[in-house]
Motif scaffolding. Structure first.
Motif, PDB file in Angstrom:
ATOM      1  N   GLY A  57     -81.338  61.752  68.724  1.00  0.00           N
ATOM      2  CA  GLY A  57     -80.695  62.711  69.623  1.00  0.00           C
ATOM      3  C   GLY A  57     -80.394  64.056  69.001  1.00  0.00           C
ATOM      4  N   ASP A  58     -80.664  64.234  67.712  1.00  0.00           N
ATOM      5  CA  ASP A  58     -80.366  65.499  67.049  1.00  0.00           C
ATOM      6  C   ASP A  58     -81.524  66.480  67.216  1.00  0.00           C
ATOM      7  N   LEU A  59     -81.178  67.714  67.621  1.00  0.00           N
ATOM      8  CA  LEU A  59     -82.189  68.753  67.829  1.00  0.00           C
ATOM      9  C   LEU A  59     -81.705  70.058  67.222  1.00  0.00           C
ATOM     10  N   ALA A  60     -82.599  70.757  66.566  1.00  0.00           N
ATOM     11  CA  ALA A  60     -82.299  72.082  66.024  1.00  0.00           C
ATOM     12  C   ALA A  60     -83.266  73.088  66.629  1.00  0.00           C
ATOM     13  N   ILE A  61     -82.841  74.336  66.688  1.00  0.00           N
ATOM     14  CA  ILE A  61     -83.681  75.414  67.211  1.00  0.00           C
ATOM     15  C   ILE A  61     -84.172  76.251  66.033  1.00  0.00           C
ATOM     16  N   SER A  62     -85.484  76.355  65.906  1.00  0.00           N
ATOM     17  CA  SER A  62     -86.076  77.214  64.883  1.00  0.00           C
ATOM     18  C   SER A  62     -86.439  78.536  65.550  1.00  0.00           C
TER      19      SER A  62
END
Length: 389
Positions: free
Chosen positions: A74-79
């Motif tokens: 469930g972890d998401l990062a924005i690049s």
């Protein structure tokens, strides 16, 4: 002289409030998606002169934090640019802290604020991401079987077993195709019997091959029906290829070995959702127990022409001030960043910067307090002079 007291006090109050922000920055150095704050001062003046300083406001540092892999689905990062969009009690909010999970209703929510993570529907509206309708993959019947390989003209018969098809209820049926060489009656002819798992013939037909060994037009397909427990029927088409093409089925001399095999093109039983993952363009990828995959909704991102129009709601969650210019889209488009799955963005707080600011604040506070001390000494001297008279 009395104004010096107020100026020094104003300096001490301003520096202490700045220290509050620095302490908050340091306390949140490990908070995912946290954005450090800067404190800004302004001079107070009047017609009679300077009145000291006060805090004019805070500004947020919206630079990217480092991205750390967590392995959590469930972890998401924005690049790159953009914020996740949250729908929280009728308010649209924004965050860079992508710590999400699906609740019992199948809605993707922010673990920290409880806000619903948004997607953009076909009308361009922000809607919650809901996979409740994807939790079970409904059965679909088999409609097509493709055959490829060679039926050796040197053999009298050949069986292809283990072909599993599905009816409309998702029930599986194991079929065997039995090919019998009929070229003694009709050139290039093969008779085909289709049997179920109990050996019952459920369909009989004929296919033919041209002199070059490729399927003969009008004799290159079969069609038969299968039934389910409710008496429903589903039709399956069997394709052997086209005339003149050696890419599919052929019938030429091959000795005592035939290589023809059947491939079930479609159809599956009812299946449960086993895995949810995210692609870099924001698409939710759904994987089922039977190996089938589907694409679910797309996560929306927002970007702002002026990020100074964002104000903090709590933690790493922000809201946009009225009149802010906002662009909504999917990751990778409209200048928006892409998603990094199973990762989070860390705080962008720089400890060396915070320590340097702390030293400046400490010196400023000391200097302001010194002003109070000196002003007090001057007043004492003034009173002493007055008493001596």
């Amino acid at each position: 002289m009395f104004q010096a007291f107020f100026n020094g006090l104003a300096g001490m109050l301003s520096f202490s409030r700045n220290l509050d922000n620095i302490s908050d920055n340091i306390a949140n150095m490990n908070t995912p998606g946290f954005k450090g704050k800067d404190t800004f001062y302004r001079s107070l003046t009047s017609e009679n002169g300077a009145l000291g300083a006060q805090i004019s406001g805070n500004g947020y540092r919206f630079g990217d934090g480092d991205i750390r892999q967590t392995g959590n689905a469930g972890d998401l990062a924005i690049s790159g640019e953009g914020f996740f969009v949250l729908l929280n009690d009728g308010e649209v909010q924004y965050t860079r802290a992508g710590q999400f999970q699906f609740n019992d209703e199948g809605i993707l929510i922010d673990s920290n604020s409880g806000g619903q993570v948004a997607a953009v529907n076909a009308k361009g509206e922000l809607v919650p991401i809901d996979i409740s309708s994807y939790r079970v993959l409904a059965p679909t019947p088999t409609t097509t079987i493709d055959f490829a390989g060679n039926l050796s003209t040197d053999m009298t018969s050949h069986d292809v077993a283990g072909i599993t098809v599905f009816n409309g209820l998702g029930e599986s049926l194991d079929l065997t195709f039995k090919f019998t060489n009929n070229s003694a009656v009709t050139a290039g002819s093969w008779l085909v019997d289709i049997e179920d798992a109990d050996g019952n013939v459920i369909h009989s037909g004929e296919i033919r091959f041209d002199v070059d060994g490729t399927p003969l037009t009008d004799f290159n397909t079969l069609s038969f029906d299968i039934t389910d427990l409710n008496g429903g029927t589903d039709t399956i088409s069997v394709n052997f290829g086209v005339n003149g093409s050696f890419a599919d089925s052929t019938s030429v001399s091959g000795g005592a070995s035939s290589t023809i095999q059947g491939t079930v093109v479609d159809g599956h039983a009812i299946s449960s959702l086993t895995k949810v993952s995210f692609s870099s363009d924001g698409t939710i990828n759904l994987e089922y127990a039977n190996g089938e995959t589907l694409d679910g909704p797309n996560i929306a991102l927002a970007t702002f022409a002026d990020q100074s129009n964002l104000e903090q709601v709590s933690g790493s969650v922000f809201r946009a001030l009225e009149g802010s210019s906002r662009t909504i889209g999917q990751p990778g488009e409209k200048g928006l960043g892409t998603l990094v799955a199973e990762s989070i963005e860390l705080s962008n707080v720089d400890l060396s910067r915070e320590f340097a600011d702390m030293i400046i604040i400490q010196r400023g506070y000391q200097a302001s307090s010194r002003i109070l001390n000196v002003a007090n000494q001057l007043l004492d001297q003034l009173y002493e002079n007055t008493r001596s008279r």
